[in-house]
Design a protein around this motif. Sequence first.
Motif, PDB file in Angstrom:
ATOM      1  N   LYS A  40       0.730  -1.469   0.234  1.00 40.18           N
ATOM      2  CA  LYS A  40      -0.123  -0.401  -0.049  1.00 40.18           C
ATOM      3  C   LYS A  40       0.396   1.429   0.168  1.00 40.18           C
ATOM      4  O   LYS A  40       0.658   2.093  -0.875  1.00 40.18           O
ATOM      5  N   THR A  41       1.778   1.476   1.044  1.00 39.81           N
ATOM      6  CA  THR A  41       2.994   2.534   0.633  1.00 39.81           C
ATOM      7  C   THR A  41       3.667   2.890  -0.463  1.00 39.81           C
ATOM      8  O   THR A  41       4.061   3.642  -0.811  1.00 39.81           O
ATOM      9  N   SER A  42       4.206   1.653  -0.508  1.00 38.79           N
ATOM     10  CA  SER A  42       5.050   1.255  -1.882  1.00 38.79           C
ATOM     11  C   SER A  42       4.165   2.330  -3.605  1.00 38.79           C
ATOM     12  O   SER A  42       4.327   2.667  -3.949  1.00 38.79           O
ATOM     13  N   LEU A  43       2.734   2.149  -3.467  1.00 38.73           N
ATOM     14  CA  LEU A  43       1.863   1.766  -4.284  1.00 38.73           C
ATOM     15  C   LEU A  43       1.383   4.384  -3.869  1.00 38.73           C
ATOM     16  O   LEU A  43       2.429   4.406  -4.497  1.00 38.73           O
ATOM     17  N   GLY A  71       6.392  20.698 -11.804  1.00 37.01           N
ATOM     18  CA  GLY A  71       5.179  20.850 -12.404  1.00 37.01           C
ATOM     19  C   GLY A  71       3.945  19.987 -11.746  1.00 37.01           C
ATOM     20  O   GLY A  71       2.917  20.430 -10.826  1.00 37.01           O
ATOM     21  N   TYR A  72       4.628  18.742 -11.327  1.00 36.27           N
ATOM     22  CA  TYR A  72       3.173  17.889 -11.249  1.00 36.27           C
ATOM     23  C   TYR A  72       3.292  18.078  -9.748  1.00 36.27           C
ATOM     24  O   TYR A  72       2.158  18.024  -8.738  1.00 36.27           O
ATOM     25  N   ARG A  73       4.672  18.095  -8.778  1.00 33.46           N
ATOM     26  CA  ARG A  73       4.830  17.963  -7.057  1.00 33.46           C
ATOM     27  C   ARG A  73       3.599  19.393  -6.583  1.00 33.46           C
ATOM     28  O   ARG A  73       3.471  19.027  -5.120  1.00 33.46           O
ATOM     29  N   ARG A  74       3.654  20.183  -7.443  1.00 34.46           N
ATOM     30  CA  ARG A  74       3.606  21.482  -7.159  1.00 34.46           C
ATOM     31  C   ARG A  74       1.662  21.467  -7.067  1.00 34.46           C
ATOM     32  O   ARG A  74       1.441  22.449  -6.621  1.00 34.46           O
ATOM     33  N   GLU A  75       1.554  19.891  -7.779  1.00 34.22           N
ATOM     34  CA  GLU A  75      -0.147  19.805  -7.563  1.00 34.22           C
ATOM     35  C   GLU A  75      -0.814  18.929  -6.526  1.00 34.22           C
ATOM     36  O   GLU A  75      -1.858  18.992  -6.083  1.00 34.22           O
ATOM     37  N   LEU A  76       0.207  18.685  -5.289  1.00 37.79           N
ATOM     38  CA  LEU A  76      -0.085  17.054  -4.888  1.00 37.79           C
ATOM     39  C   LEU A  76       0.271  17.211  -3.505  1.00 37.79           C
ATOM     40  O   LEU A  76       1.599  18.193  -3.462  1.00 37.79           O
ATOM     41  N   LEU A  77      -0.255  17.209  -2.790  1.00 37.89           N
ATOM     42  CA  LEU A  77      -0.090  17.506  -1.842  1.00 37.89           C
ATOM     43  C   LEU A  77       0.162  15.665  -0.584  1.00 37.89           C
ATOM     44  O   LEU A  77      -0.558  14.935  -0.969  1.00 37.89           O
ATOM     45  N   TYR A  78       1.052  15.383  -0.699  1.00 37.26           N
ATOM     46  CA  TYR A  78       2.183  14.009   0.379  1.00 37.26           C
ATOM     47  C   TYR A  78       1.695  13.677   2.143  1.00 37.26           C
ATOM     48  O   TYR A  78       2.627  14.328   2.447  1.00 37.26           O
ATOM     49  N   CYS A  79       1.404  12.877   2.090  1.00 35.23           N
ATOM     50  CA  CYS A  79       1.250  13.039   4.173  1.00 35.23           C
ATOM     51  C   CYS A  79       1.496  11.573   4.468  1.00 35.23           C
ATOM     52  O   CYS A  79       1.040  11.091   4.187  1.00 35.23           O
ATOM     53  N   GLY A  80       2.617  10.917   4.680  1.00 33.99           N
ATOM     54  CA  GLY A  80       3.211   9.815   4.454  1.00 33.99           C
ATOM     55  C   GLY A  80       3.339   8.928   5.691  1.00 33.99           C
ATOM     56  O   GLY A  80       3.159   9.592   6.869  1.00 33.99           O
ATOM     57  N   LEU A 154      -2.723  10.145   0.943  1.00 32.22           N
ATOM     58  CA  LEU A 154      -2.500  10.047   2.110  1.00 32.22           C
ATOM     59  C   LEU A 154      -2.207   8.715   3.263  1.00 32.22           C
ATOM     60  O   LEU A 154      -3.113   8.290   2.364  1.00 32.22           O
ATOM     61  N   ASP A 155      -1.318   8.866   4.161  1.00 33.51           N
ATOM     62  CA  ASP A 155      -1.082   7.351   3.964  1.00 33.51           C
ATOM     63  C   ASP A 155      -1.178   7.142   4.995  1.00 33.51           C
ATOM     64  O   ASP A 155      -0.999   7.568   6.021  1.00 33.51           O
ATOM     65  N   GLU A 156      -2.698   6.463   5.599  1.00 35.81           N
ATOM     66  CA  GLU A 156      -2.986   6.122   6.845  1.00 35.81           C
ATOM     67  C   GLU A 156      -3.313   7.367   7.978  1.00 35.81           C
ATOM     68  O   GLU A 156      -2.486   7.833   8.902  1.00 35.81           O
TER      69      GLU A 156
END
Length: 204
Positions: A40-43, A71-80, A154-156
Motif C-alpha cells: 500500500k505505502t509502496s503504491l 510541475g506535478y509536485r506543485r499539484e500534490l500534497l503527500y502525507c506519509g 494520504l498514508d493512514e
Amino acid sequence: MLEAINLDCVRGERRLFHNLNFHLDAGECLLVRGQNGSGKTSLLRMLVGLTPAAAGAVHWQGSPIKKLGDGYRRELLYCGHSLGLKDDLSATENLTSGMALSDESVTADAVLDALGQAGLQGREHLSVRALSQGQKRRVNLARLLLQKRALWVLDEPLTALDAQASQWVVRVIDQHLSGGGIVVLTTHQDLTLVGTAHVIRVGV
C-alpha cells in the motif's frame, strides 16, 4: 485526472502487485486496502514519484509524472507515515516553515485557524515534542487546510486519532472532493465519504 497504468511493484524477490490500473477524475477518491506489507505505502510512493515502479506508469492530466517533474509536485500534497515535524519547533513554526520550504506564503492567522480547526487550540505554540502522537498527526494534517493542491495522497491519515479528530479528517476530505479535488488514501479503518469513492486491494 490521475491514472495508474499496469503498475508492478517488486521488493527483493517478491512481487507485491502486478498490472495495477485505476483512473480517477475530479471529485473522486481511491481507498487502497490490503494487509500490512502488501504494498500500500509502496503504491502511494509510486504515485507521488518517490519510488519507481518495476513496470508501468503514472499519468497526471494525461502526461507521465516523470516528464512533469516539479510541475506535478506543485499539484500534490503527500502525507506519509513520517510526519516530518521538528520536535524543537512549535506547531505554528512547523507549519510556517513547511509552507516557506514549499515556496508558499501564509499568514499567521491562517496557520492559527488551521490548527484550531484541527483541534489544537491552546497548543499552537507548544514544542511539538510536548504533544501526543495524535496531536502531532493533527499538526501534519493541518497542512490540508493551508496548501491548496489538487491531489492529496494520504498514508493512514487516521492513525493515532480519536473519533472526533477522525471525523474532522473525513469532513476535510469530503470538502476537497466536493471542490473537485482528488484523494488517494490508505486506511485500516472504516471510512464513509460523501464523494465518489473507489476501492482497490493490493497484495491479493
